[in-house]
Design a protein around this motif. Structure first.
Motif, PDB file in Angstrom:
ATOM      1  N   GLU A  59     -28.885  33.673  12.463  1.00  0.00           N
ATOM      2  CA  GLU A  59     -27.722  32.809  12.633  1.00  0.00           C
ATOM      3  C   GLU A  59     -27.549  32.303  14.066  1.00  0.00           C
ATOM      4  O   GLU A  59     -27.328  31.112  14.248  1.00  0.00           O
ATOM      5  N   PRO A  60     -27.651  33.147  15.108  1.00  0.00           N
ATOM      6  CA  PRO A  60     -27.498  32.619  16.470  1.00  0.00           C
ATOM      7  C   PRO A  60     -28.555  31.573  16.825  1.00  0.00           C
ATOM      8  O   PRO A  60     -28.246  30.565  17.450  1.00  0.00           O
ATOM      9  N   SER A  61     -29.811  31.789  16.426  1.00  0.00           N
ATOM     10  CA  SER A  61     -30.839  30.809  16.753  1.00  0.00           C
ATOM     11  C   SER A  61     -30.645  29.531  15.958  1.00  0.00           C
ATOM     12  O   SER A  61     -30.891  28.435  16.461  1.00  0.00           O
ATOM     13  N   THR A  62     -30.187  29.655  14.714  1.00  0.00           N
ATOM     14  CA  THR A  62     -29.908  28.463  13.912  1.00  0.00           C
ATOM     15  C   THR A  62     -28.754  27.686  14.526  1.00  0.00           C
ATOM     16  O   THR A  62     -28.800  26.464  14.636  1.00  0.00           O
ATOM     17  N   ARG A  63     -27.727  28.394  14.957  1.00  0.00           N
ATOM     18  CA  ARG A  63     -26.561  27.762  15.586  1.00  0.00           C
ATOM     19  C   ARG A  63     -26.974  27.073  16.889  1.00  0.00           C
ATOM     20  O   ARG A  63     -26.539  25.967  17.176  1.00  0.00           O
ATOM     21  N   TYR A  64     -27.817  27.738  17.670  1.00  0.00           N
ATOM     22  CA  TYR A  64     -28.310  27.161  18.917  1.00  0.00           C
ATOM     23  C   TYR A  64     -29.065  25.864  18.636  1.00  0.00           C
ATOM     24  O   TYR A  64     -28.856  24.860  19.307  1.00  0.00           O
ATOM     25  N   PHE A  65     -29.933  25.885  17.642  1.00  0.00           N
ATOM     26  CA  PHE A  65     -30.702  24.700  17.278  1.00  0.00           C
ATOM     27  C   PHE A  65     -29.770  23.584  16.811  1.00  0.00           C
ATOM     28  O   PHE A  65     -29.931  22.426  17.216  1.00  0.00           O
ATOM     29  N   GLN A  66     -28.780  23.919  15.990  1.00  0.00           N
ATOM     30  CA  GLN A  66     -27.834  22.910  15.500  1.00  0.00           C
ATOM     31  C   GLN A  66     -27.039  22.303  16.654  1.00  0.00           C
ATOM     32  O   GLN A  66     -26.827  21.091  16.701  1.00  0.00           O
ATOM     33  N   ASP A  67     -26.605  23.145  17.591  1.00  0.00           N
ATOM     34  CA  ASP A  67     -25.869  22.648  18.754  1.00  0.00           C
ATOM     35  C   ASP A  67     -26.749  21.747  19.620  1.00  0.00           C
ATOM     36  O   ASP A  67     -26.302  20.698  20.085  1.00  0.00           O
ATOM     37  N   ALA A  68     -27.983  22.155  19.841  1.00  0.00           N
ATOM     38  CA  ALA A  68     -28.910  21.350  20.644  1.00  0.00           C
ATOM     39  C   ALA A  68     -29.186  20.014  19.967  1.00  0.00           C
ATOM     40  O   ALA A  68     -29.212  18.971  20.626  1.00  0.00           O
ATOM     41  N   LEU A  69     -29.388  20.036  18.655  1.00  0.00           N
ATOM     42  CA  LEU A  69     -29.626  18.795  17.908  1.00  0.00           C
ATOM     43  C   LEU A  69     -28.396  17.895  17.957  1.00  0.00           C
ATOM     44  O   LEU A  69     -28.504  16.684  18.170  1.00  0.00           O
ATOM     45  N   SER A  70     -27.227  18.495  17.805  1.00  0.00           N
ATOM     46  CA  SER A  70     -25.980  17.733  17.867  1.00  0.00           C
ATOM     47  C   SER A  70     -25.817  17.073  19.234  1.00  0.00           C
ATOM     48  O   SER A  70     -25.450  15.899  19.336  1.00  0.00           O
ATOM     49  N   ASP A  71     -26.082  17.829  20.306  1.00  0.00           N
ATOM     50  CA  ASP A  71     -25.986  17.271  21.658  1.00  0.00           C
ATOM     51  C   ASP A  71     -26.982  16.137  21.863  1.00  0.00           C
ATOM     52  O   ASP A  71     -26.669  15.117  22.475  1.00  0.00           O
ATOM     53  N   PHE A  72     -28.198  16.308  21.341  1.00  0.00           N
ATOM     54  CA  PHE A  72     -29.224  15.273  21.463  1.00  0.00           C
ATOM     55  C   PHE A  72     -28.801  14.005  20.736  1.00  0.00           C
ATOM     56  O   PHE A  72     -28.901  12.900  21.275  1.00  0.00           O
ATOM     57  N   VAL A  73     -28.304  14.157  19.513  1.00  0.00           N
ATOM     58  CA  VAL A  73     -27.870  12.999  18.719  1.00  0.00           C
ATOM     59  C   VAL A  73     -26.694  12.309  19.403  1.00  0.00           C
ATOM     60  O   VAL A  73     -26.657  11.087  19.513  1.00  0.00           O
ATOM     61  N   TYR A  74     -25.743  13.103  19.901  1.00  0.00           N
ATOM     62  CA  TYR A  74     -24.592  12.536  20.602  1.00  0.00           C
ATOM     63  C   TYR A  74     -25.045  11.752  21.823  1.00  0.00           C
ATOM     64  O   TYR A  74     -24.615  10.617  22.049  1.00  0.00           O
ATOM     65  N   ASP A  75     -25.939  12.345  22.618  1.00  0.00           N
ATOM     66  CA  ASP A  75     -26.407  11.669  23.822  1.00  0.00           C
ATOM     67  C   ASP A  75     -27.163  10.393  23.482  1.00  0.00           C
ATOM     68  O   ASP A  75     -26.980   9.370  24.128  1.00  0.00           O
ATOM     69  N   ALA A  76     -27.999  10.455  22.445  1.00  0.00           N
ATOM     70  CA  ALA A  76     -28.757   9.268  22.042  1.00  0.00           C
ATOM     71  C   ALA A  76     -27.838   8.193  21.487  1.00  0.00           C
ATOM     72  O   ALA A  76     -28.027   7.004  21.746  1.00  0.00           O
ATOM     73  N   ALA A  77     -26.836   8.605  20.729  1.00  0.00           N
ATOM     74  CA  ALA A  77     -25.963   7.638  20.073  1.00  0.00           C
ATOM     75  C   ALA A  77     -24.935   7.035  21.019  1.00  0.00           C
ATOM     76  O   ALA A  77     -24.666   5.840  20.969  1.00  0.00           O
ATOM     77  N   SER A  78     -24.343   7.851  21.880  1.00  0.00           N
ATOM     78  CA  SER A  78     -23.259   7.306  22.687  1.00  0.00           C
ATOM     79  C   SER A  78     -23.309   7.675  24.165  1.00  0.00           C
ATOM     80  O   SER A  78     -22.614   7.060  24.952  1.00  0.00           O
ATOM     81  N   GLY A  79     -24.097   8.664  24.555  1.00  0.00           N
ATOM     82  CA  GLY A  79     -24.140   9.077  25.955  1.00  0.00           C
ATOM     83  C   GLY A  79     -24.509   7.951  26.893  1.00  0.00           C
ATOM     84  O   GLY A  79     -23.877   7.755  27.935  1.00  0.00           O
ATOM     85  N   ARG A  80     -25.515   7.182  26.523  1.00  0.00           N
ATOM     86  CA  ARG A  80     -25.952   6.065  27.364  1.00  0.00           C
ATOM     87  C   ARG A  80     -24.847   5.009  27.478  1.00  0.00           C
ATOM     88  O   ARG A  80     -24.589   4.488  28.558  1.00  0.00           O
ATOM     89  N   ALA A  81     -24.187   4.723  26.360  1.00  0.00           N
ATOM     90  CA  ALA A  81     -23.097   3.743  26.367  1.00  0.00           C
ATOM     91  C   ALA A  81     -21.938   4.236  27.235  1.00  0.00           C
ATOM     92  O   ALA A  81     -21.358   3.457  28.006  1.00  0.00           O
ATOM     93  N   ILE A  82     -21.612   5.517  27.126  1.00  0.00           N
ATOM     94  CA  ILE A  82     -20.522   6.082  27.922  1.00  0.00           C
ATOM     95  C   ILE A  82     -20.848   5.996  29.405  1.00  0.00           C
ATOM     96  O   ILE A  82     -20.016   5.570  30.214  1.00  0.00           O
ATOM     97  N   ARG A  83     -22.070   6.353  29.783  1.00  0.00           N
ATOM     98  CA  ARG A  83     -22.458   6.287  31.200  1.00  0.00           C
ATOM     99  C   ARG A  83     -22.423   4.841  31.707  1.00  0.00           C
ATOM    100  O   ARG A  83     -21.968   4.574  32.819  1.00  0.00           O
TER     101      ARG A  83
END
Length: 187
Positions: free
Chosen positions: A6-30
């Motif tokens: 569970e902790p490694s799955t959660r870590y992977f999900q959080d990392a994927l979520s951060d990556f998707v967020y950054d790809a989707a809107s991080g560049r626009a926000i910056r």
């Protein structure tokens, strides 16, 4: 066994979520932050709902990574010569600070920002309320759009912060201006 995954799955999900967020809107926000938008304006510009706190975190991280916002100065403040600042006239103060920024270059000029300690970001102690009342709504929104640490930080004296800093310095003696090339701190 299940608990170990569970902790490694959660870590992977959080990392994927951060990556998707950054790809989707991080560049626009910056990009919007670089264009001068406040965090609130950026939230309103995004195509899909993004929590204010998430955008605020991205904006703050971008300001830190680009050297606009520092947790500590690159030189010890004690090594700078203290110059007493006349805080009675906004026009005189702004002119003096503008000239120092021109002489030192924007990349070598900062102001102290005790906003996290004073609750200026979100809170309402009397000192913070008085400081915010000295600013226009857009200037106050800029200050509130940064996730200030609970200790003094330093913001580059770009055009926006020069105007904000000069106005605040008239009302508060805990705002100082640091000019690293000339080795001065205006207190």
């Amino acid at each position: 066994m299940k608990n170990e995954k569970e902790p490694s799955t959660r870590y992977f999900q959080d990392a994927l979520s951060d990556f998707v967020y950054d790809a989707a809107s991080g560049r626009a926000i910056r990009h919007l932050a670089d264009a001068g938008y406040t965090t609130e304006q950026i939230v309103n510009q995004l195509d899909y709902p993004t929590p204010f706190a998430k955008v605020q975190h991205t904006v703050t991280r971008h300001l830190k990574e680009s050297g606009i916002l520092l947790e500590s100065l690159p030189v010890p403040p004690a090594s700078l010569q203290a110059v007493s600042l006349q805080r009675d006239s906004l026009e005189t103060l702004y002119t003096l600070l503008s000239e120092r920024v021109r002489q030192n270059g924007e990349a070598h000029a900062y102001m102290s920002c005790p906003f996290g300690m004073q609750g200026c970001g979100n809170g309402g102690n009397p000192h913070a309320i008085r400081l915010r009342s000295a600013l226009t709504a857009r200037e106050a929104a800029y200050i509130q759009g940064i996730a200030w640490e609970p200790f003094p930080m330093y913001h580059r004296l770009n055009r926006r912060m020069l105007e904000i800093g000069a106005q605040l310095a008239v009302y508060a003696d805990d705002i100082c201006f640091y000019f690293l090339k000339s080795g001065e701190v205006f207190v």
